[in-house]
Design a protein around this motif. Structure first.
Motif, mmCIF file in Angstrom:
data_model
loop_
_atom_site.group_PDB
_atom_site.id
_atom_site.type_symbol
_atom_site.label_atom_id
_atom_site.label_comp_id
_atom_site.label_asym_id
_atom_site.label_seq_id
_atom_site.Cartn_x
_atom_site.Cartn_y
_atom_site.Cartn_z
ATOM 1 N N HIS A 1 -50.377 11.076 -114.680
ATOM 2 C CA HIS A 1 -50.278 12.062 -113.599
ATOM 3 C C HIS A 1 -48.860 12.619 -113.512
ATOM 4 N N LEU A 2 -47.865 11.740 -113.569
ATOM 5 C CA LEU A 2 -46.472 12.192 -113.513
ATOM 6 C C LEU A 2 -46.114 13.046 -114.724
ATOM 7 N N SER A 3 -46.656 12.706 -115.878
ATOM 8 C CA SER A 3 -46.411 13.506 -117.078
ATOM 9 C C SER A 3 -46.958 14.919 -116.900
ATOM 10 N N THR A 4 -48.151 15.024 -116.346
ATOM 11 C CA THR A 4 -48.747 16.336 -116.060
ATOM 12 C C THR A 4 -47.900 17.096 -115.047
ATOM 13 N N PHE A 5 -47.430 16.384 -114.051
ATOM 14 C CA PHE A 5 -46.568 16.973 -113.017
ATOM 15 C C PHE A 5 -45.304 17.554 -113.641
ATOM 16 N N LEU A 6 -44.685 16.796 -114.532
ATOM 17 C CA LEU A 6 -43.467 17.281 -115.212
ATOM 18 C C LEU A 6 -43.762 18.492 -116.074
ATOM 19 N N ASP A 7 -44.860 18.440 -116.828
ATOM 20 C CA ASP A 7 -45.217 19.586 -117.677
ATOM 21 C C ASP A 7 -45.436 20.850 -116.855
ATOM 22 N N LYS A 8 -45.984 20.681 -115.677
ATOM 23 C CA LYS A 8 -46.309 21.827 -114.838
ATOM 24 C C LYS A 8 -45.065 22.470 -114.217
ATOM 25 N N TYR A 9 -44.084 21.660 -113.829
ATOM 26 C CA TYR A 9 -42.961 22.182 -113.043
ATOM 27 C C TYR A 9 -41.610 22.209 -113.750
ATOM 28 N N VAL A 10 -41.518 21.625 -114.906
ATOM 29 C CA VAL A 10 -40.207 21.604 -115.580
ATOM 30 C C VAL A 10 -40.227 22.523 -116.775
ATOM 31 N N ALA B 1 -24.189 27.264 -106.867
ATOM 32 C CA ALA B 1 -24.090 25.946 -106.227
ATOM 33 C C ALA B 1 -25.384 25.608 -105.484
ATOM 34 N N ALA B 2 -25.957 26.581 -104.790
ATOM 35 C CA ALA B 2 -27.208 26.353 -104.065
ATOM 36 C C ALA B 2 -28.347 26.052 -105.042
ATOM 37 N N ARG B 3 -28.387 26.784 -106.151
ATOM 38 C CA ARG B 3 -29.427 26.559 -107.150
ATOM 39 C C ARG B 3 -29.312 25.150 -107.737
ATOM 40 N N LYS B 4 -28.085 24.729 -108.041
ATOM 41 C CA LYS B 4 -27.877 23.385 -108.584
ATOM 42 C C LYS B 4 -28.261 22.324 -107.567
ATOM 43 N N ALA B 5 -27.951 22.558 -106.297
ATOM 44 C CA ALA B 5 -28.315 21.601 -105.250
ATOM 45 C C ALA B 5 -29.837 21.504 -105.121
ATOM 46 N N LEU B 6 -30.528 22.620 -105.230
ATOM 47 C CA LEU B 6 -31.985 22.602 -105.182
ATOM 48 C C LEU B 6 -32.547 21.889 -106.416
ATOM 49 N N ASP B 7 -31.956 22.110 -107.585
ATOM 50 C CA ASP B 7 -32.367 21.404 -108.798
ATOM 51 C C ASP B 7 -32.174 19.895 -108.638
ATOM 52 N N ASN C 1 -34.451 14.510 -107.612
ATOM 53 C CA ASN C 1 -34.576 13.399 -106.668
ATOM 54 C C ASN C 1 -36.043 13.184 -106.296
ATOM 55 N N LEU C 2 -36.787 14.266 -106.068
ATOM 56 C CA LEU C 2 -38.220 14.154 -105.777
ATOM 57 C C LEU C 2 -38.941 13.488 -106.945
ATOM 58 N N LEU C 3 -38.636 13.921 -108.164
ATOM 59 C CA LEU C 3 -39.301 13.347 -109.337
ATOM 60 C C LEU C 3 -39.008 11.861 -109.488
ATOM 61 N N THR C 4 -37.750 11.491 -109.381
ATOM 62 C CA THR C 4 -37.402 10.075 -109.556
ATOM 63 C C THR C 4 -37.987 9.223 -108.422
#
Length: 104
Positions: free
Chosen positions: A95-104, A59-65, A70-73
């Motif tokens: 920039h956002l595309s690079t951000f997504l590639d880096k963290y997702v 549950a904590a992991r899902k809440a952090l996800d 929420n940060l991304l949107t």
């Protein structure tokens, strides 16, 4: 444990004040969940206790996800609103595309 004072929210271009407040509230809830998990681990005496611990960790992991999404949107909305031209909007999208590639 003493209560920590609330964080000072700075003005800027990254996120709106409301977006920051929402993210901080979500993360405070995750922090509370993790403290609860720590207590469950400390009090675990039976193998069956691990089921409850795993459930709470999940549950904590899902809440952090959810906080991450929420940060991304929020970032996408803010970047789009701040674009001064089509070229600027394209650069911000890259920039956002690079951000997504880096963290997702």
């Amino acid at each position: 444990m003493a209560d920590t004072p609330p964080l000072k929210i700075l003005q800027g271009n990254a996120l709106s004040e409301q977006q920051k407040k929402d993210l901080l509230h979500r993360l405070a809830r995750v922090e509370g969940q993790l403290r609860g998990v720590q207590k469950l681990i400390a009090k675990a005496t039976e193998p069956a206790d691990c089921d409850g611990i795993a459930q709470q960790m999940s549950a904590a992991r899902k809440a952090l996800d959810r906080s991450f999404v929420n940060l991304l949107t929020s970032s996408m909305v803010t970047h789009a609103e701040k674009a001064s031209s089509t070229e600027d909007a394209v650069a911000r999208a890259k920039h956002l595309s690079t951000f997504l590639d880096k963290y997702v």
